[in-house]
Design a protein around this motif. Structure first.
Motif, short mmCIF file in Angstrom:
data_model
loop_
_atom_site.label_atom_id
_atom_site.label_comp_id
_atom_site.label_asym_id
_atom_site.label_seq_id
_atom_site.Cartn_x
_atom_site.Cartn_y
_atom_site.Cartn_z
N GLN A 457 4.74 4.04 69.63
CA GLN A 457 4.72 3.71 68.20
C GLN A 457 3.32 3.91 67.62
OE1 GLN A 457 6.30 -0.25 68.50
NE2 GLN A 457 8.43 0.41 68.22
N LYS A 458 2.34 3.49 68.36
CA LYS A 458 0.94 3.62 67.91
C LYS A 458 0.58 5.11 67.69
CE LYS A 458 -3.06 2.90 70.36
NZ LYS A 458 -3.69 2.18 71.48
N LYS A 461 2.29 6.66 64.55
CA LYS A 461 1.63 6.19 63.34
C LYS A 461 0.37 7.03 63.06
CE LYS A 461 2.08 1.42 62.17
NZ LYS A 461 1.68 0.11 62.70
N LYS A 464 1.10 10.50 61.48
CA LYS A 464 1.42 10.52 60.05
C LYS A 464 0.16 10.26 59.25
CE LYS A 464 6.00 8.60 60.67
NZ LYS A 464 6.63 7.27 60.76
#
Ligand code: UD1
Ligand code: MG
Length: 464
Positions: A457-458, A461, A464
């Motif tokens: 997830q990190k 992020k 983006k």
């Protein structure tokens, strides 16, 4: 009582057509310098002394033949074959008997042929007996000129008339003379010929003129008398020699799947019922026992191998000793000082050097074992390395009986591993291990729950 025998081997010429830094007579045929083949043959006939006449590259020749039982004579300038034999006179002082003259570049001549020649010489009480051959294409050779009363003389190609060149019986360059009488004739020769050389062949006419008997023995297999002048002939002679060696082993009970691609040097010994696949090379002083199987692409040099050993494809072994029923390879490298005591298994991509394996010990995959001594029943796991070298010195690894070494272990030598112990996979062993202990140097494993999800997830992020 057989007559005394001495041999002179002419080997002083340059061998211009070889186009080589190496003296011609040192070029190997079946792994052995061609001159050594001739010396060996003279030795089996019991010739004493054996006198190679050397000149071109003399020092190199002396060095290579240092171990051979020969007395060298030096011909400083190559003034012809007759002059070359004269150079051997001092080495034969006091010798009376049969003088066999051989050439250093005629390595295929067999002992049996030479025995026939010697017998013929003795039976006929000749002064000179010439070994001759019938050649389809006699170009380049000396021709045997016969008259009503037998052989009259030898004429060299360059000195021959048109009709003499039609003669297809040629001089092989091998003779038996009577010593010391031959030297008397030699001293009478001159060099008034096309090449300005002292021709040994002129001894025939000289002896004849003195009323002596000249004999010629025609050889059955002309190929035996082939002289090597260039590298094409070198390869031809190599193939013939190999065939002879291979047939000897086949007749003694060794199976060669494809003799044309089996390369066995002359000193190699092989037991019966051993099986050699194509493209096997057995070199030097190698001995192989009975019932062995040697697969394609194996190269063995100076090894002693017992019975029922299986060498798998692509393995290279040198100066090693293997007991019964070992299996090695595919693609293993046994370097000098490897000793397998029996029933050992050495698998693919394993390298050993100065390493003793007790019975039934094995290293099956991707391993280096150097400067090491292993007891019996040791199992070396995949990827094990003895770190034997500190950049200056080599150090020893000693492993007792029944040790189990986990995969990816490094032994930082010097180190001793007690019998019955177990080394955990991935360990770097720097200290001795007591008997029956577990040694493990891995950091403890930690599992962090959910860490991978959070990490993904990190990263998304950040993208983006
Ligand atoms: C010689 C013979 C020829 C024979 C042929 C067989 C003479 C004159 N001719 O010719 O009849 O058919 O061999 O192969 O002998 N060598 C020396 N010192 C020398 C010259 C030669 O040691 O001064 C040695 C060479 O190294 C070689 C051998 O003698 O080993 C034969 O000499 P080479 O020049 O090859 O003689 P061929 O011309 O072949
Ligand atoms: Mg020649």
């Amino acid at each position: 009582m057989p007559k005394k025998l001495a041999a002179v081997i002419l080997a002083a010429g340059q061998g211009t057509r070889m186009k080589s830094q190496l003296p011609k007579v040192l070029h190997p045929v079946a792994g052995r310098p061609m001159l050594s083949h001739v010396v060996k043959t003279a030795g089996t006939l019991g010739a004493l002394p054996i006198v190679p006449v050397i000149g071109h590259g003399a020092e190199q020749v002396r060095q290579v033949l240092a171990e051979e039982p020969v007395t060298f004579a030096l011909q400083e300038e190559q003034l012809g074959t007759g002059h070359a034999l004269l150079c051997a006179e001092d080495s034969l002082k006091g010798f009376t008997g049969d003088l066999l003259l051989l050439c250093g570049d005629v390595p295929l001549l067999r002992e049996t042929t030479l025995r026939e020649l010697l017998q013929h010489h003795q039976k006929t009480a000749a002064s000179v007996t010439i070994l001759t051959a019938q050649m389809q294409d006699p170009t380049g050779y000396g021709r045997i000129i016969r008259g009503e009363n037998g052989v009259e003389r030898i004429v060299e190609e360059k000195d021959a008339s048109r009709s003499e060149r039609q003669v297809d019986e040629i001089n092989t360059g091998i003779y038996v003379f009577r010593a010391p009488e031959a030297f008397e004739f030699l001293r009478g020769l001159d060099n008034s010929n096309a090449q300005g050389e002292y021709y040994l062949t002129d001894i025939v006419a000289a002896a004849r003129k003195a009323g002596e008997r000249i004999e010629a023995l025609l050889i059955d297999t002309a190929a035996e008398a082939m002289g090597i002048n260039d590298r094409v002939q070198l390869a031809e002679a190599g193939a013939l020699m190999r065939q002879r060696i291979n047939e000897g082993h086949q007749r003694a009970g060794v199976t060669l799947v494809d003799p044309a691609t089996t390369y066995i040097e002359p000193d190699v010994v092989i037991g019966s019922d051993s099986l050699l696949h194509p493209n096997v090379h057995l070199r030097g002083k190698t001995t192989i026992g009975s019932g062995c199987e040697i697969e394609p692409g194996v190269v063995v040099t100076d090894c002693s191998i017992a019975d029922q050993v299986h060498l798998k494809p692509g393995s290279v072994l040198s100066e090693s000793s293997l007991g019964d029923a070992c299996a090695v390879g595919p693609m293993a490298h046994l370097r000098p000082g490897t000793v397998l005591n029996g029933n050992n298994k050495i698998g693919n991509f394993v390298e050993t050097k100065k390493a003793v394996f007790g019975e039934k010990s094995q290293a099956s995959h991707l391993t280096y074992i150097g400067d090491a001594s292993l007891g019996k029943n040791v199992n070396i796991g995949c990827g094990t390395i003895t770190c034997n070298y500190d950049g200056v010195n080599k150090h020893q690894t000693t492993i007792g009986d029944d040790v189990f070494v986990g995969s990816d272990t490094q032994f930082v030598a010097p180190v001793t591993i007690g019998r019955g112990s177990l080394i955990g996979a991935g360990s770097t062993i720097t200290k001795d291990v007591p008997e029956d202990a577990l040694a493990i140097t891995r950091a403890e494993q930690k599992n962090v729950a959910g860490w991978a999800i959070r990490n993904r997830q990190k990263l998304q992020k950040q993208k983006k």
